[in-house]
Design an enzyme around this catalytic site. Structure first.
Site, PDB file in Angstrom:
ATOM      1  N   GLN A 112      41.650  71.720  45.672  1.00  0.00           N
ATOM      2  CA  GLN A 112      40.317  72.337  45.617  1.00  0.00           C
ATOM      3  C   GLN A 112      40.461  73.856  45.604  1.00  0.00           C
ATOM      4  O   GLN A 112      41.118  74.436  46.468  1.00  0.00           O
ATOM      5  CB  GLN A 112      39.474  71.859  46.812  1.00  0.00           C
ATOM      6  CG  GLN A 112      38.030  72.304  46.754  1.00  0.00           C
ATOM      7  CD  GLN A 112      37.276  71.743  45.545  1.00  0.00           C
ATOM      8  OE1 GLN A 112      37.400  70.582  45.199  1.00  0.00           O
ATOM      9  NE2 GLN A 112      36.507  72.582  44.885  1.00  0.00           N
ATOM     10  N   LYS A 150      33.696  64.138  46.236  1.00  0.00           N
ATOM     11  CA  LYS A 150      34.722  63.514  45.388  1.00  0.00           C
ATOM     12  C   LYS A 150      35.313  62.288  46.093  1.00  0.00           C
ATOM     13  O   LYS A 150      35.496  61.234  45.480  1.00  0.00           O
ATOM     14  CB  LYS A 150      35.822  64.544  45.062  1.00  0.00           C
ATOM     15  CG  LYS A 150      35.331  65.625  44.102  1.00  0.00           C
ATOM     16  CD  LYS A 150      36.300  66.792  43.960  1.00  0.00           C
ATOM     17  CE  LYS A 150      35.679  67.892  43.081  1.00  0.00           C
ATOM     18  NZ  LYS A 150      36.507  69.100  42.963  1.00  0.00           N
ATOM     19  N   ASP A 198      42.593  67.425  37.134  1.00  0.00           N
ATOM     20  CA  ASP A 198      41.693  68.548  36.853  1.00  0.00           C
ATOM     21  C   ASP A 198      41.986  69.152  35.479  1.00  0.00           C
ATOM     22  O   ASP A 198      41.211  69.970  34.987  1.00  0.00           O
ATOM     23  CB  ASP A 198      41.837  69.630  37.932  1.00  0.00           C
ATOM     24  CG  ASP A 198      40.826  69.456  39.067  1.00  0.00           C
ATOM     25  OD1 ASP A 198      39.760  68.857  38.814  1.00  0.00           O
ATOM     26  OD2 ASP A 198      41.104  69.909  40.186  1.00  0.00           O
TER      27      ASP A 198
END
Ligand code: NAP
Length: 304
Positions: free
Chosen positions: A96, A52, A119
């Site tokens: 994460q 990412k 997200d």
């Protein structure tokens, strides 16, 4: 011959568009920024976050990596999120997952400013998504829609069957398909006679987390098969169930000691009109959509 929906090409196109948008924003003195919070040393999470951060660098997006230790507390992480929420150079915050067991993951995800929730896991964004309002949609489900649209596959009026009802894949992908005017059926572990339902699907989305669960008997010939699943096959026995004698897979297995398979049995792809391979399908769209969401968040926060 089934059409293969090439995740790499689609992801490259989405990243290219995001990079062009980053250049346009740069002309106004704006540089989108993404903060990634990576707790401890989980190898898979480290790889995901590295990819990412690397994608940010390729596209001209600023990135900041925050690495608290594995024994971090919920309170420490909430303080980190508070600081990131307040920073003007950060447009997107990603934590994460999975987090260590001592951390209250839900509380933490709920603490992210919904405007920076790239997200798309915050309940405010889930609610907006369901209500059809502008929202940051979760990356993998948004990627599924991009695959269908950019491949010119019809969605409106199609019967889309989603197997899986998780908050991060099944539910949001069902909502997005509904907004595209599909007739949507959501299935899960308590669904009765699942094959009878999956066989009705014009578009079948599998987000189950079980290797090769959707077998050829469960598929309508000509259907579009979207395989979200990522399941690692690490023993010879597991490998042989799916790929015995397949020279390319055998080579991967010999080199890495494992390979991955989706939630759809590879033999079912032979029946499809079109399908996303694993690897090389949906998974590749997830990071591309994260980049697109970060650019979108940067614009939305500034009212652009
Ligand atoms: P999850 O939270 O474990 O949800 C799995 C869903 O499958 C649940 O709704 C469960 O039903 C349903 N299910 C389980 N067994 C079933 C059965 N026998 N029959 C029908 N439904 C069944 O998993 P997830 O997070 O949604 O992830 C799903 C898969 O996608 C995993 O392989 C994951 O690795 C992969 N994934 C990929 C990406 C990507 O970037 N490509 C991103 C996220 C996830 P219940 O609700 O009734 O338990």
């Amino acid at each position: 011959m089934a059409r293969i929906l090439d995740g790499a090409a689609l992801a490259a196109a989405i990243k290219q568009e995001a990079a062009e948008e980053v250049s346009r924003l740069a002309a106004s003195g704006i540089k989108p920024g993404l903060a990634a919070v990576l707790v401890g040393n989980v190898p898979a999470s480290e790889i995901y976050v590295r990819n990412k951060v690397q994608a940010c660098a390729e596209l001209g997006i600023y990135s900041d990596l925050v690495k608290p230790p594995a024994d971090v507390t919920t309170a420490d992480l909430l303080a980190i999120v508070d600081k990131l929420n307040a920073r003007d150079d950060i447009d997107g915050i990603l934590i994460q997952l999975p987090l260590p067991p001592q951390v209250d993951s839900k509380r933490l995800l709920d603490a992210i400013d919904p405007a920076k929730d790239v997200d798309g896991f915050h309940p405010v964004n889930s609610g907006r998504l369901l209500a059809g309002r502008p929202a940051l949609a979760p990356c993998t489900p948004a990627g599924v829609i991009e695959i269908l649209k950019r491949s010119n596959l019809p969605i409106a009026g199609q019967h889309a069957v989603v197997v899986g009802r998780s908050d991060i894949v099944g539910k949001p992908v069902a909502a997005l398909l509904l907004h595209e005017n599909a007739t949507v059926t959501i299935c899960h572990s308590k669904t009765r006679d699942l094959p009878a339902i999956t066989r009705q699907a014009d578009i079948l989305v599998a987000a189950i987390g079980r290797a090769g669960f959707i077998t050829p008997e469960m598929v309508k010939p000509g259907a579009t098969l979207i395989d979200v699943g990522i399941n690692r096959l690490a023993t010879r026995e597991e490998f042989d169930r799916f790929f015995k004698g397949d020279p390319r897979r055998e080579a991967t297995f010999a080199k890495r000691g494992s390979t991955i398979v989706g939630d759809i049995h590879p033999k079912a792809f032979d029946l499809a009109g079109a399908y996303t391979p694993v690897p090389g399908g949906v998974g590749l769209l997830t990071i591309a959509m994260l980049m697109a969401n970060t650019v979108r968040a940067a614009k939305m926060r500034r009212g652009i």
